[in-house]
Write an enzyme that holds these catalytic residues in place. Structure first.
Site, mmCIF file in Angstrom:
data_model
loop_
_atom_site.group_PDB
_atom_site.id
_atom_site.type_symbol
_atom_site.label_atom_id
_atom_site.label_comp_id
_atom_site.label_asym_id
_atom_site.label_seq_id
_atom_site.Cartn_x
_atom_site.Cartn_y
_atom_site.Cartn_z
ATOM 1 N N ARG A 1 0.833 -1.219 0.000
ATOM 2 C CA ARG A 1 0.000 0.000 0.000
ATOM 3 C C ARG A 1 0.867 1.268 0.000
ATOM 4 O O ARG A 1 0.456 2.300 -0.544
ATOM 5 C CB ARG A 1 -0.959 -0.041 1.191
ATOM 6 C CG ARG A 1 -2.074 -1.032 0.936
ATOM 7 C CD ARG A 1 -2.898 -1.417 2.130
ATOM 8 N NE ARG A 1 -3.825 -2.480 1.727
ATOM 9 C CZ ARG A 1 -4.479 -3.269 2.552
ATOM 10 N NH1 ARG A 1 -4.328 -3.131 3.856
ATOM 11 N NH2 ARG A 1 -5.280 -4.207 2.096
ATOM 12 N N TYR B 1 -7.179 -0.880 -6.168
ATOM 13 C CA TYR B 1 -6.356 -2.080 -5.898
ATOM 14 C C TYR B 1 -5.519 -1.960 -4.616
ATOM 15 O O TYR B 1 -5.382 -0.890 -4.053
ATOM 16 C CB TYR B 1 -5.533 -2.540 -7.093
ATOM 17 C CG TYR B 1 -4.534 -1.654 -7.783
ATOM 18 C CD1 TYR B 1 -3.923 -0.575 -7.186
ATOM 19 C CD2 TYR B 1 -4.167 -1.970 -9.089
ATOM 20 C CE1 TYR B 1 -2.984 0.182 -7.865
ATOM 21 C CE2 TYR B 1 -3.225 -1.215 -9.785
ATOM 22 C CZ TYR B 1 -2.650 -0.137 -9.152
ATOM 23 O OH TYR B 1 -1.724 0.596 -9.820
ATOM 24 N N GLU B 2 -5.044 -3.138 -4.202
ATOM 25 C CA GLU B 2 -4.344 -3.301 -2.902
ATOM 26 C C GLU B 2 -5.186 -2.724 -1.766
ATOM 27 O O GLU B 2 -4.662 -2.139 -0.813
ATOM 28 C CB GLU B 2 -2.924 -2.735 -2.980
ATOM 29 C CG GLU B 2 -2.155 -3.490 -4.062
ATOM 30 C CD GLU B 2 -0.664 -3.446 -3.973
ATOM 31 O OE1 GLU B 2 -0.129 -3.130 -2.888
ATOM 32 O OE2 GLU B 2 -0.017 -3.761 -4.985
ATOM 33 N N GLY B 3 -6.501 -2.932 -1.890
ATOM 34 C CA GLY B 3 -7.456 -2.461 -0.888
ATOM 35 C C GLY B 3 -8.094 -1.167 -1.330
ATOM 36 O O GLY B 3 -7.402 -0.173 -1.551
#
Ligand code: CAA
Length: 380
Positions: free
Chosen positions: A243, A362-364
């Site tokens: 992140r 993306y990536e949360g």
């Protein structure tokens, strides 16, 4: 408090800036249109050390700190966010994950090739029914003694067809919920591994994103990462660092768009003067610059936390939340500053605006970052 970059940091930032201008800028519009990224360019990024920046030197990595990595990420992302997402996944998710949690054999066999660009990695967590809700894995890996049998489908996988090695998260014991999840290293050539269709995307179109199918893929036990049941924690820990890389990507997209808008506003004339002389434009630039600087401080702080061995779950999630919102706000304004020219491809800002959106997904997603942040601030 010292906000100064070291000489080494400046050298790495400038090397990434030069590379991005010389090698990524030519062809970036075409790659976006054609949705492709040449293998030679990936190789070049590997040769220059951009694919294994933080990994241990004994496995071919650069042994650099996270600050160096995010400085490079920002520079690459200013020009080509499709290139930088490949760099980010390979560095933060694949190399970092293997370097930190892999066995000596796994590092020798896989990591040493991933750090140099000889091979490329992908991180496979998301599924058709498990995106944000990552514990609901449907992909299964059944323990058969000396190997596992892997079955299932993964979605939206960055480097889906260009990767060689895939870190795959799968359910090994449904009863145990997140404690019954494991992570495995899977090779592209293995029987039963199939690359699905390429996604037709809004942004980061140069990067290849695919679904992947695993049909009775035999995975040797020595390819499991960590102890039995470590897979969910492996994914969470790896994503926490990832992140920060995506926050740096968002920062780069924002600062790339801002620089283009500023330059344009000094050249373009309207109502008898350069448009930067109109407050309507000057105030936009002031807001963009302020938001970017705030994002930069947050991204730097998260990277610094990681380098100091401090917990970076909170600072990384906040940096991603803020930097990705900044990328959206700034790119929309950059298009506005360009007026009609902002809406056509040759001025680059429309692409940056399309690329910005993925950083909130993306990536949360941004909502996931808020879950991580709120849980962290409410726990005391
Ligand atoms: N570090 C270590 N452990 C962690 C952790 C972290 N950062 N976060 C959670 N855990 C642990 C918890 O401690 C807990 O373990 P214990 O039971 O032993 O205490 C376990 O994991 C389960 O945690 P939660 O109960 O908090 O799990 P949850 O189901 O509520 O989910 C979540 C938490 C934050 C929502 C998580 O599911 C999540 O991050 N989801 C988003 C997934 C995501 O980011 N996907 C992106 C895909 S990859 C990608 O996009 C790459 C690409 O191609 C660019």
């Amino acid at each position: 408090m010292d906000f100064k970059l070291t000489e080494e940091h400046i050298m790495i930032r400038d090397a990434a800036r030069d590379f991005a201008k010389a090698e990524l800028l030519p062809g970036v519009i075409e790659r976006d249109e054609k949705q492709e990224f040449p293998k030679e360019l990936i190789k070049k990024m590997g040769e220059l050390g951009f694919l294994g920046m933080m990994a241990s030197p004994e496995y071919g990595g650069g042994g650099m700190d996270t600050i160096s990595y995010i400085l490079a990420m920002e520079e690459l992302s200013k020009i080509d966010a499709s290139a930088s997402v490949m760099v980010s996944v390979n560095n933060s998710l694949v190399c970092w994950g293997l370097d930190t949690f892999g066995t000596e054999e796994q590092k020798k066999k896989y990591l040493s090739k991933l750090t140099t660009g000889e091979k490329l990695g992908a991180f496979c967590l998301s599924e058709p029914e498990a995106g944000s809700d990552a514990t609901s894995q449907r992909t299964t890996a059944i323990d058969k003694g000396d190997h596992y049998i892997l079955n299932g489908t993964k979605n939206w996988i960055t480097n889906g067809s260009s990767a060689d090695y895939y870190l795959v998260i799968a359910q090994t014991d449904k009863e145990k919920k997140h404690k019954g999840i494991n992570a495995f290293i899977v090779e592209k050539e293995w029987d039963g591994f199939e690359i699905g269709p390429k996604e037709q995307k809004l942004g980061i179109r140069g990067s290849d994103t695919h679904s992947l199918n695993f049909n009775d893929v035999k995975v040797p036990k020595e390819n499991r990462i960590g102890e039995d049941g470590f897979g969910f924690k492996f994914a969470m820990k790896t994503l926490s660092g990832g992140r920060i890389g995506i926050a740096a990507q968002a920062l780069g997209i924002a600062s790339g768009a801002y620089e283009l808008a500023k330059d344009y506003s000094k050249q373009r004339k309207a109502f008898g003067t350069e448009i930067c002389n109109h407050q309507a434009i000057a105030f936009k630039l002031a807001d963009m610059h302020t938001q970017i600087e705030a994002a930069r401080h947050m991204v730097m702080k998260a990277a610094w936390d990681k380098d100091q061995g401090l917990n970076y779950d909170l600072s990384g999630a906040m940096a991603k939340l803020h930097a990705s919102q900044t990328a959206m706000d700034v790119t929309v304004e950059a298009v506005q500053v360009h007026g009609g020219n902002g809406y056509v491809k040759e001025y680059h800002v429309e692409r940056l605006m399309r690329d910005a959106k993925i950083t909130q997904i993306y990536e949360g997603t941004s909502e996931i970052q808020k879950i991580v942040i709120s849980r962290s601030i409410l726990k005391d």
